[in-house]
Structure formats: C-alpha cells, structure tokens
Write a protein that holds these residues in place. Structure first.
Motif, short mmCIF file in Angstrom:
data_model
loop_
_atom_site.label_atom_id
_atom_site.label_comp_id
_atom_site.label_asym_id
_atom_site.label_seq_id
_atom_site.Cartn_x
_atom_site.Cartn_y
_atom_site.Cartn_z
N ASP A 89 0.80 -1.38 -0.18
CA ASP A 89 0.00 0.31 -0.01
C ASP A 89 0.70 1.39 0.05
O ASP A 89 2.14 1.31 0.72
CB ASP A 89 -0.99 0.02 1.33
CG ASP A 89 -2.17 -0.97 0.96
OD1 ASP A 89 -1.99 -1.63 0.13
OD2 ASP A 89 -2.91 -1.06 2.00
N GLU A 90 0.19 2.39 -0.61
CA GLU A 90 0.78 3.58 -0.62
C GLU A 90 0.78 4.31 0.80
O GLU A 90 -0.39 3.94 1.44
CB GLU A 90 0.25 4.57 -1.56
CG GLU A 90 0.45 4.24 -2.91
CD GLU A 90 2.12 4.42 -3.13
OE1 GLU A 90 2.63 5.50 -2.84
OE2 GLU A 90 2.73 3.12 -4.01
N PRO A 91 1.41 5.12 1.16
CA PRO A 91 1.10 5.63 2.59
C PRO A 91 -0.27 6.49 2.74
O PRO A 91 -0.37 7.11 1.31
CB PRO A 91 2.33 6.97 2.97
CG PRO A 91 3.41 6.29 1.70
CD PRO A 91 2.95 5.64 0.82
N ALA B 122 -2.91 4.97 2.71
CA ALA B 122 -3.88 4.18 2.22
C ALA B 122 -4.68 3.45 3.44
O ALA B 122 -4.25 3.27 4.49
CB ALA B 122 -3.24 3.11 1.50
N PRO C 237 1.96 0.82 5.53
CA PRO C 237 1.93 2.09 6.35
C PRO C 237 1.08 2.43 7.42
O PRO C 237 1.30 2.87 8.38
CB PRO C 237 1.91 3.38 5.09
CG PRO C 237 1.17 2.42 3.90
CD PRO C 237 1.60 0.94 4.08
#
Lengths: 373, 373
Positions: B67-69, B71, B355
C-alpha cells in the motif's frame, strides 16, 4: 501379536526422536530445563500403550476392510504408517500429560511403582538444597510438565495429520481428538466432584453417577476415541465408525471397571500403586456404589467415614476390602465386565472391518479386561 | 485505533460463540460442569487483548505491504479476516490458560481485581457446603480449567488454520505457535526456578538470568510471537518476519520491564493485583537484580530475607519499595524500557510493511510500555 509389538517399537522410537528434538530446544534456552526434558522422557518410557494400539488397530481395521480372511495385514514403513505412528504417539503423550495432572490433583505419590511427577520435582529440590518449599516447587513444576506434554501431544498429533493425504480424514481425526480431550477433562472434573459432592445427592443416583464418570473419564478416552481416531485416518465410513464405537465403548467401560477393582484389590507389586489407593483417595466408583447399595445403614456410614481418609491404616484398608467383597459388589462388577466384553465382542464380530484386525482387536479386548496392572 | 476496536469486538464475539458451543457440550455431559463453562467465559471477558492486537496488526502489516502511505487498511468481514480472528482468539485463550496455571503456581489470590480461578472454585465449594477440603478442590478444578482452556485454544487455532488457504502460511503460523508455547512453558519453569534456585548461583549472573526469564516467559510470548503468527497467516516473507522480530522482541522486553515495575509499585486499584505482589512472591526480576547490585551487603541480606515472604506487612512492602527506589534501580529500568522501545521503533521504521499497520504498531508500542495496569 508380532504386528502389535513392532508397532509399539515404532511408537517408542517416534517418541524418543520427538523428545530428543524438543530437549535440544529446551537446553538451548537454559541448562536448568534439563529436568523437564528428562522427566517427560521417563514418563513416556514403558507403559502398556493400549491407546496407541487401539489407534493402530482402528487404522488397520479400516485399511484392510476389503481383505479376505487369512490375509496378512502387515504394512511397510513410510507413507500412511508414519501418520498413524505420529498420531498414536501423540495419544500416548496426551495420556502422560493427563496422568501428571491427575496425580497432582489426587495427591498421589506414586505412578507405575516410581514417584509421581510432583514428588520427583520435590525430591530434586531437596537434593539440590534449593530455597523455599520443595512441595510448592514440586506442584508448580509438575503443573508445567503436564502443560508441556499436553502441548507436545498436540504438536505431534498435528504432525501426523500433516502426513495424512486426505482432507476429510484429517478433519474427522481432528474432530475426534478434540472431542476426546474435552470428554476426558470433563470426566476428570466429575471424578473430583464426586469425591466431594456426593453427600448432597440422592443415594439412588450414585451408581448412575459413577457410571458417567467411567464413560467420560476413561471408557471413551482409553479405547473408543483412539480406535476412532485411527479408523478416521484410514478414511473410515460412517458405518465403520459406528461399528467401532459399539465395540469400543462397552469395552472401555469393562476396562475401567477392571481398573476400579485393581484400585482396591490390586497387588502393589504389580500395579505400581499402593494397595487400596482408591480407598484413601475416596474415589466414588461403581464398585463403591454397589457396595453402598448392598450393605446395611450402619456399615454404609462407616464406609462413608473411612473413604477418602488419606491416613487409612493397612488394617482399615483390609477391613474395607472385606466389607466390599462380602457385600457381593466384586462379583457384580465382574459380571458387568463380562457382560460389557460380550457386547463389545458381538459388535466386533459384525463390524465391516479387516479380518486380521478383527482377530487382533478380540485379543486386545481380553488383554485390557483381564490384566493385573 | 477504530480498526483495533472493531477487531477486539470481533475477537469477543468469536470467543463467545466458541464458548457457547463448548458449554452446550459440557452441559450435555453433566449439569455439574456448568462452573467450568461459566468461569472460562469470565476469564475471557475483558483483558487488554494485546496478543490479539499484535496478531492482527502483524497480519495487516504484511497484507498491506504494497500500500501507498495514507491508504486505508480497513478489511471486510469474512474470508481471510475470519482466519486471523480465530487465530488471535486462540492466542487469548492460550493466555487465559497460562494465567490460570500461573496463579495456581504462584498461589495468587486475585487476577484483574477478582478472585483467581482456584480461589473461585474454592469459594464455590464453601458456598455449596461440599465435603472435604475446599483448597484441594480449588487446586484440582483450576488445574483442569487451565487444561480445558489450553485444549480449546489449540482447537480454535486449528480452526483458524483450516480457514487459511495457503499451506505454507499454515505451516509457518503453526510452527511459530508451537515454538511460542514451548518458550512460555520453559520461561514459566525458569521463573519459579529463579525464586528457589537463585541462592546457589553467582550474584554476577543474576541480571542476565532475570533477562532470560523476561525473554522466554513474556517478551516473545506476549508480542513477538503473536506478531509473527499474524504475519505468517498473511504469507510473510523471511525478510518481513525478521523485521517484525527486530521490532517485537525489544518491545516485548520493554513490556515486561513495565510489568515488573507495576508488580512492585503498581496501584492495586488499577492493576487488579495487591500492591507489592511480586515482592511477596519473591520474583527475581531485573528490577530486583539491579537493586541487589546497587545496595551494600547488609541491605542486600535484608532484601533477600524479606523477598518471597508471603506474610510481608504493608510497612515491610513500603520499606522494600523505598530500598528499590533509592538504589536507582527504578531509573535504570525506565532507561532500559526507553532504550528497548527506541530499538523497536527504529526496526519498525525500516520494516517492509504496510504504512497504516506501521502507524498502528507504533501507537501500540507506546500503549503497552506506558500503561498503568
């Protein structure tokens, strides 16, 4: 029984190998854990291995169900045999765990002619000159030893299932194992409950209550469940499981009734437990219930007073033994054993299982109900 | 922490449902088993659920590693979530089993402000006016209650694995669970051993020995293992497992050091244990080892004499507390906590995980090391 003897050897070497690996882990944590490793090994050497054998013959019974009479049931090592060896070994470990906690709960000093686990730890404490109370240490350490064996039994059982190909066989064996463990824990609780709670209950219920303890604490656990677990591993049908249940439960009852007789009349040299041990513990067995029914009120009151006194003298034990014998209760229990064995054998004869296993199970039925220890 | 709160609710309802089903079986065997069902339920209501939460966030950490920060880590019910709920619930059951036996071993009267299991059974015995000794019944029944919870924890753990699709995830979670149970049993044994065996050992080793108990009895068991079990369920890589270990172990040490401080200085109203309980039990903690190192020989002798006396007066407890505080040991332990938390957080920052989970684990790290109970 050469097949049984060979299987018992496999069990021993499986248990030894498993304990070796676990002992290495323990000692890598701390040298002080060596007694846990040593005592657990001692408690798993010898013993009659009835549970492992019923598991094995339950497996064989189903595996060879299509065989012609006279066929050789011999199996070669590896493959499915590995799974049943692991699972049967796990049952022996579970049994050892139950005995360690049972001796603790009953405050029994001996097991198979040697000190019970808590007494061994207590002795270690005294030998080493450690601080504090040896009895407290013994109790604590034996509680943990039982937990350790319980955990390892589960680990080994799971290893056996991992070696089993069929998912439905795994599920069925696991469900039976779970139920067995719940049953025996419930039975143990009822057992100690009967020793302290009997006075508030109607006399007329005592026999039924003693029979209930037998079923849960011992009959299912010692014979029926191991048999069904083994049969499940081999992919038993519902019909085969039912048939083995009809054999296993009455045989388990007969097995425990023999145990109750040995707990009162057994020869200490042979049983490895002091003679009359059950009388000192105050166990409310079927034998006791039948005695109470048969004797006059005065003798019943004396019996109730003496039962469960940990300090009974050999003379008092002898008097109680005589009261029990003279009441006719021993003969009644012997008859119950014979009746239950007959029911079991009848069910065995009709079971849709392999011929060699049927013959071996018939022999085992005699062994477990005619033993002296 | 709304995700955590929601997860704790799921845990509670999973445990309740599981106990309901087992209670039905127990009562179908005998009404007299109702206390086993009732007490086990009581011991599993409330509690801080740290183990379940570390399991959950270990699972989330791996599951959302891509995941991207920013998310959202929210999961929908069913599927893999069911598996982690069962497994995390099993860890809570195992913990309850360990506490029941631990209180028995330590002869502790209270747990979370209520009577400990053996005391509850003892009280039941007295209320019902049963025969024999209430203490003996309490001990026996609590031994069995612990066994019952241990067995059920294993059953529930296995259910969780059955709901897990990946065979390698199952194997890895199971191996970690097995190792955790062995570690904590070993740690408990070392814990009671230290209380009685310390006198024969060199003073210089005491700190290292106390740290060893912390690692096995608590640090791995309370944090590292739950985290790794959760991560395994989500199919963690070796690198992810290593990173979580580097976070979990020092955090677990900090967690237990906080516990040791609370065991001596905690507010009884908040901890639910009498103030100074560890002093009466004679626990040889890191705090005590540091105190012994810092005080002169005379004060050390007095400390050794008082520690482990179950009849310490409130005045004596206060004197001991003062000795410990004045020795500078409390500050040293606080520094050790801070250092271990810092090491844990550094490892967390570098871990290849999701994250949102990283942020939650950081919060949890603070919660478990700054708590007052």
């Amino acid at each position: 029984m050469s097949e049984s003897i060979r299987f018992v050897d496999l069990i021993q070497s499986r248990i030894d190998g498993f304990f070796d690996a676990r002992a290495s882990i323990l000692v890598s944590i701390a040298d002080e854990l060596a007694p846990i490793a040593a005592f657990s090994r001692d408690f798993l050497s010898g013993g009659k291995r009835f549970r492992a054998l019923f598991c094995f013959w339950g497996w064989q019974a189903v595996r060879t169900a299509g065989d012609e009479p006279g066929a050789d049931a011999a199996v070669t090592a590896g493959g499915p045999l590995d799974a049943v060896v692991s699972v049967a070994s796990a049952l022996e470990l579970f049994h050892a765990a139950a005995l360690v906690h049972d001796d603790l709960i009953d405050n029994s000093d001996t097991r198979r002619g040697a000190p019970s686990a808590h007494r061994r730890f207590e002795r270690l404490h005294d030998q080493e000159g450690w601080q504090g109370s040896g009895a407290t240490f013994g109790t604590g350490a034996a509680t943990l030893l039982g937990d350790y064996l319980l955990i390892l039994s589960d680990e080994l059982f799971d290893e056996g299932l991992t070696q089993t190909v069929s998912a439905s066989a795994r599920r069925s064996a696991r469900a039976e194992f779970n139920r067995m463990r719940l049953d025996v824990t419930a039975g143990q609780y009822l057992d100690i409950f009967e020793e302290i709670g009997w006075a508030g209950r109607p006399d007329a219920d005592q026999l039924a209550r003693a029979e209930r303890v037998i079923v849960y604490k011992s009959a299912k656990y010692s014979i029926e469940s191991p048999l069904l677990i083994g049969a499940s591993l081999a992919g038993a049908t519902v019909g085969q499981l039912d048939a083995l249940r009809r054999f296993g439960l009455p045989l388990g009852i007969a097995y425990q009734l023999r145990d109750d007789l040995l707990g009162v009349f057994g020869d200490a040299e042979v049983t490895g437990k002091p003679s009359g041990d059950d009388l000192r513990e105050g166990k409310r067995t079927v034998l006791i219930a039948l005695t109470r029914q048969a004797v006059p009120a005065g003798a019943r009151a004396t019996l109730d007073e003496l039962l469960g006194d940990p300090d009974l003298t050999p003379q008092q034990i002898q008097t109680l033994q005589m009261t029990i014998r003279d009441s006719g209760a021993v003969e009644k229990v012997e008859r119950m054993i014979a009746d239950n064995v007959a029911i079991a054998i009848e069910a065995l004869d009709e079971a849709p299982i392999g011929p060699a296993a049927r013959a071996q199970l018939r022999e085992l039925a005699v062994t477990v109900t005619r033993r002296a220890s």
